[in-house]
Write a protein that holds these residues in place. Structure first.
Motif, PDB file in Angstrom:
ATOM      1  N   SER A 360       9.164  11.813  10.700  1.00  0.00           N
ATOM      2  CA  SER A 360       8.289  11.679   9.539  1.00  0.00           C
ATOM      3  C   SER A 360       6.923  12.278   9.847  1.00  0.00           C
ATOM      4  O   SER A 360       6.679  12.801  10.941  1.00  0.00           O
ATOM      5  N   GLY A 396       6.644   3.736  12.777  1.00  0.00           N
ATOM      6  CA  GLY A 396       7.306   4.755  11.977  1.00  0.00           C
ATOM      7  C   GLY A 396       8.819   4.703  12.059  1.00  0.00           C
ATOM      8  O   GLY A 396       9.425   3.762  12.586  1.00  0.00           O
ATOM      9  N   ASP A 397       9.444   5.742  11.520  1.00  0.00           N
ATOM     10  CA  ASP A 397      10.898   5.814  11.453  1.00  0.00           C
ATOM     11  C   ASP A 397      11.509   6.034  12.834  1.00  0.00           C
ATOM     12  O   ASP A 397      10.874   6.624  13.721  1.00  0.00           O
ATOM     13  N   SER A 427       4.743   1.199   9.073  1.00  0.00           N
ATOM     14  CA  SER A 427       4.585   2.533   8.484  1.00  0.00           C
ATOM     15  C   SER A 427       5.925   3.261   8.400  1.00  0.00           C
ATOM     16  O   SER A 427       6.039   4.445   8.724  1.00  0.00           O
ATOM     17  N   THR A 429       9.209   4.752   6.265  1.00  0.00           N
ATOM     18  CA  THR A 429       9.460   5.350   4.963  1.00  0.00           C
ATOM     19  C   THR A 429      10.600   4.610   4.263  1.00  0.00           C
ATOM     20  O   THR A 429      11.213   3.699   4.818  1.00  0.00           O
ATOM     21  N   GLU A 430      10.877   5.025   3.041  1.00  0.00           N
ATOM     22  CA  GLU A 430      11.910   4.353   2.255  1.00  0.00           C
ATOM     23  C   GLU A 430      13.282   4.469   2.904  1.00  0.00           C
ATOM     24  O   GLU A 430      14.124   3.586   2.742  1.00  0.00           O
ATOM     25  N   GLN A 445       4.752  -2.913   1.159  1.00  0.00           N
ATOM     26  CA  GLN A 445       4.015  -1.667   1.295  1.00  0.00           C
ATOM     27  C   GLN A 445       2.665  -1.939   1.942  1.00  0.00           C
ATOM     28  O   GLN A 445       1.919  -2.826   1.525  1.00  0.00           O
ATOM     29  N   GLU A 448      -0.048   4.355   2.017  1.00  0.00           N
ATOM     30  CA  GLU A 448       0.504   5.387   1.142  1.00  0.00           C
ATOM     31  C   GLU A 448       0.161   6.743   1.731  1.00  0.00           C
ATOM     32  O   GLU A 448      -1.019   7.086   1.905  1.00  0.00           O
ATOM     33  N   ASP A 449       1.178   7.490   2.092  1.00  0.00           N
ATOM     34  CA  ASP A 449       0.974   8.826   2.631  1.00  0.00           C
ATOM     35  C   ASP A 449       0.651   9.788   1.487  1.00  0.00           C
ATOM     36  O   ASP A 449       1.173   9.650   0.377  1.00  0.00           O
ATOM     37  N   SER A 595       0.309  16.746   5.393  1.00  0.00           N
ATOM     38  CA  SER A 595       0.082  15.352   5.044  1.00  0.00           C
ATOM     39  C   SER A 595      -1.378  15.032   5.307  1.00  0.00           C
ATOM     40  O   SER A 595      -1.894  15.303   6.402  1.00  0.00           O
ATOM     41  N   VAL A 645       3.634   9.034  -0.994  1.00  0.00           N
ATOM     42  CA  VAL A 645       4.838   8.534  -0.339  1.00  0.00           C
ATOM     43  C   VAL A 645       4.513   7.166   0.248  1.00  0.00           C
ATOM     44  O   VAL A 645       3.715   7.062   1.180  1.00  0.00           O
ATOM     45  N   LEU A 647       4.452   3.815   2.395  1.00  0.00           N
ATOM     46  CA  LEU A 647       4.794   3.434   3.760  1.00  0.00           C
ATOM     47  C   LEU A 647       4.857   1.911   3.822  1.00  0.00           C
ATOM     48  O   LEU A 647       4.023   1.225   3.226  1.00  0.00           O
TER      49      LEU A 647
END
Length: 687
Positions: A360, A396-397, A427, A429-430, A445, A448-449, A595, A645, A647
């Motif tokens: 990500s 993150g992911d 943080s 993602t979906e 949430q 927001e990226d 980003s 996006v 997070l």
């Protein structure tokens, strides 16, 4: 509003209070009045044909001060059931549970009072009032609507209460409560009409740990109750069975750390709990052996209190059996061993896997110092995390091949459980939220990226006026954009960059944050690109750093904005100039997007948060705004027309959130103590 949402609970609660005032029971004990037998339920009332006491009894309390716990517990339990089940079903369960539990308790006493059981004979002649049987039945049934592990937690708490009360106190009310739960808990899922795949599966690690904690807690509370409230329950008097004051103090001092260790799955705590349970069990066996030998040789032995003694020992034996059955759930080594074996793969492997699989817009941050790495058994995927306050905060992911994110999170969770850590992913993602959702996790949430697609980007139109003005003014003032690697710059440039950063920090009331917010040390990485705004005299007006976003197969598909520093006395629209110029430069190099990164606790959605956790984060964002300006920064980035996006923070259940919040504060401010932070916030708010 509450009256409309909970009409049954509100009406019954109001009726209790009105009748208490009208009858005078709110200031004079109902049990002392001549009319009490005509209001209270029990075996004597039903045998005398006073069937209406089943209807009148639930609305009164025995003595005035009982109204507070009675009305309060009914409002809480029945209100929860009505909220979860709906009014009609909650009414049926509460009223039916009250009638059934009282009738079963009365029938039990009718059958056992002539058996020579002194307790049954005594309680059979007593009367009681209150709606507690129905309230407990309602909350027990409503527990079936909760997702794991909340359902087990609630039922364990109810059983601990009812178990201690019936064994060690044993009033008519305790007997009613016991039968209320005995009837309601097994019927809960059927009455609610919900079925989950996990309902037929055996207990998981967390549930095994909870069962052992509940058992040990029950036994400890029982000892406290016997010491503080001596009674004569179904199995005899507590006199001669209860511990002395010093013995009870020793037990509590031993059990409290055991409970915390068992909750975390600690191997040492499990061994101590097994030893304690085995000691009490062997003590019971020794007493039984002595009594047996006394019978054989015609000796005399005082048997007063023995039934309760053996029941108490039997419960400790059950706890021992559960501990042994759950031994696989207690594999967490001591902290010393954890620190000894904490060394794992480093950033080199992380960069290799990130280069191979992509990630990500925040994934490059997983290569920063202070991260610890969980690598899946096949060595093809990883999660970077920080460990604070007993929580493993994954950043993150997962960096993993397609389709294996859920498996990576699953193995990460197992590792955390075997290390006594609370897992969460920050943080995410979906896509990762969907993977954790398959495991029954929750999410909220947290940021927001802001992603800007470079293909076809043109700074045209009214919305881009500020950006065009910044580019035009920079050209007129001969301010150039340089996209460089900071480590390669000459010392005069580096000195100015450091000065800009120090100037930026000096204007902050709070310390610099880390974790997902980098600084100059991270900007010095050769893989990071840095944008400089430099005028004709060599003066640096502003700095931005950009982190690579790998998209797989060694390709960098975009860049993420990290550091933003500007001179307070330099070119005013320098940030608009730096960001716009970087977008154009990256597009020429073949990048597909940039980003602008996400600001923590900031989002573009103006709708009011629906859940309580969302409202807490919203309030926290408002509190932090004067110190870090996350929302102002988010508003600034909006002028570049990015797509948003969301997070998320993914977590197992709400009970973990307080510890996760503490862990996140330490992850962002690792060198600041909580006391210092609280003092700094208080002093800043007073300004």
């Amino acid at each position: 509003m509450l009256r409309q949402r909970l009409p049954f609970t509100s009406s019954v609660t109001l009726a209790m209070l009105v009748l208490a005032v009208a009858s005078g029971a709110l200031w004079n004990a109902a049990e002392d009045r001549a009319a009490y037998p005509f209001v209270a339920y029990g075996l004597p009332s039903l045998e005398a044909g006073r069937w209406w006491t089943m209807l009148t009894g639930p609305f009164f309390a025995v003595i005035p001060w009982y109204y507070l716990p009675m009305v309060g517990s009914f409002a809480l339990c029945a209100g929860f059931a009505e909220w979860q089940l709906g009014t009609r079903r909650a009414m049926a369960v509460t009223i039916g549970g009250q009638f059934a539990s009282v009738l079963v308790a009365v029938q039990f006493l009718a059958l056992s009072r002539n058996s020579g059981w002194l307790w049954a004979e005594r309680v059979a002649g007593s009367l009681d009032v209150g709606f507690s049987g129905g309230a407990l039945a309602a909350v027990a049934v409503a527990s079936a609507t909760l997702r794991p592990p909340w359902a087990l937690r609630l039922r364990a708490g109810l059983c601990v209460y009812a178990g201690v009360a019936i064994v060690y106190v044993g009033t008519l009310a305790d007997l009613v409560h016991f039968f209320a739960l005995l009837l309601a808990i097994p019927l809960g899922r059927r009455l609610v009409g919900t079925r989950r795949a996990t309902d037929t599966a055996g207990p998981n690690l967390r549930e095994w740990r909870l069962l052992t904690v509940a058992g040990l807690l029950l036994l400890t509370i029982a000892e406290i109750v016997m010491y503080l409230v001596p009674g004569d329950g179904p199995f005899g008097s507590t006199e001669g069975v209860s511990l002395s004051g010093p013995e009870l103090a020793i037990l509590v001092l031993l059990v409290v750390p055991m409970l915390n260790g068992l909750r975390k799955g600690g191997r040492v705590a499990w061994r101590w709990a097994v030893a304690l349970s085995a000691f009490v069990t062997l003590q019971g066996l020794a007493v039984a052996t002595v009594i047996g030998l006394a019978d054989v040789f015609g000796g005399d032995y005082d048997t007063a209190g023995l039934p309760l003694f053996f029941v108490d020992n039997l419960l400790w034996t059950v706890e021992l059996v559960v501990l042994i059955a759950a031994r696989h759930a207690f594999r967490v080594p001591s902290r010393r061993r954890l620190r000894r074996h904490a060394q794992g793969p480093g950033p080199a492997l992380a960069r290799t896997l990130l280069d191979r699989h992509g990630g990500s817009t925040l994934s490059w941050m997983t290569t920063w110092p202070r991260n610890t790495y969980f690598v899946r058994e096949d060595g093809r995927s990883y999660l970077a995390y920080r460990r604070h306050a007993g929580v493993a905060v994954a950043l993150g992911d997962p960096i993993a091949p397609d389709g294996t994110a859920a498996a990576t999170v699953t193995e990460f969770t197992v590792m955390c459980e075997n290390s006594g850590l609370v897992p969460c992913v920050f943080s995410a993602t979906e896509a990762t939220v969907a993977a954790t959702g398959e495991l029954g996790w929750q999410h909220v949430q947290v940021a927001e990226d802001n992603v800007l697609d470079l293909d076809g980007l043109e700074f045209r139109g009214k919305a881009w006026q500020d950006v065009r003005s910044a580019l035009n003014k920079a050209a007129k003032q001969e301010i150039d954009f340089r996209l460089v690697r900071l480590a390669d710059q000459p010392e005069p440039i580096l000195a100015q960059v450091r000065a800009l950063s120090e100037e930026w920090m000096s204007g902050k009331a709070m310390p610099e944050m880390g974790f997902t917010l980098g600084g100059l040390d991270e900007a010095m990485d050769p893989a990071t690109r840095v944008g400089l705004a430099v005028d004709a005299e060599g003066t640096v007006h502003g700095v931005t750093s950009w982190l690579p976003v790998y998209t797989g197969a060694g390709k960098v598909g975009g860049w993420t904005l990290d550091v933003m520093r500007r001179s307070a006395h330099g070119f005013r629209p320098v940030m608009e100039f730096l960001i716009a110029s970087a977008c154009l430069a990256f597009r020429e190099e073949g990048a597909r997007f940039v980003s602008l990164s996400g600001a923590p606790l900031a989002r573009s959605d103006s709708d009011a948060p629906a859940r309580s956790v969302d409202r807490v984060l919203e309030s926290l964002g408002r509190v932090m705004e004067p110190y870090y300006g996350f929302r102002s920064l988010h508003a600034f980035k909006a002028k570049f027309q990015p797509r948003h996006v969301p997070l998320y923070l993914a977590f197992r259940d709400e009970a973990d959130l307080p510890r996760i919040g503490l862990a996140l504060s330490r992850a962002y401010l690792p060198d600041v103590r909580l006391r210092q932070l609280a003092k700094l916030v208080s002093s800043s708010r007073a300004r």
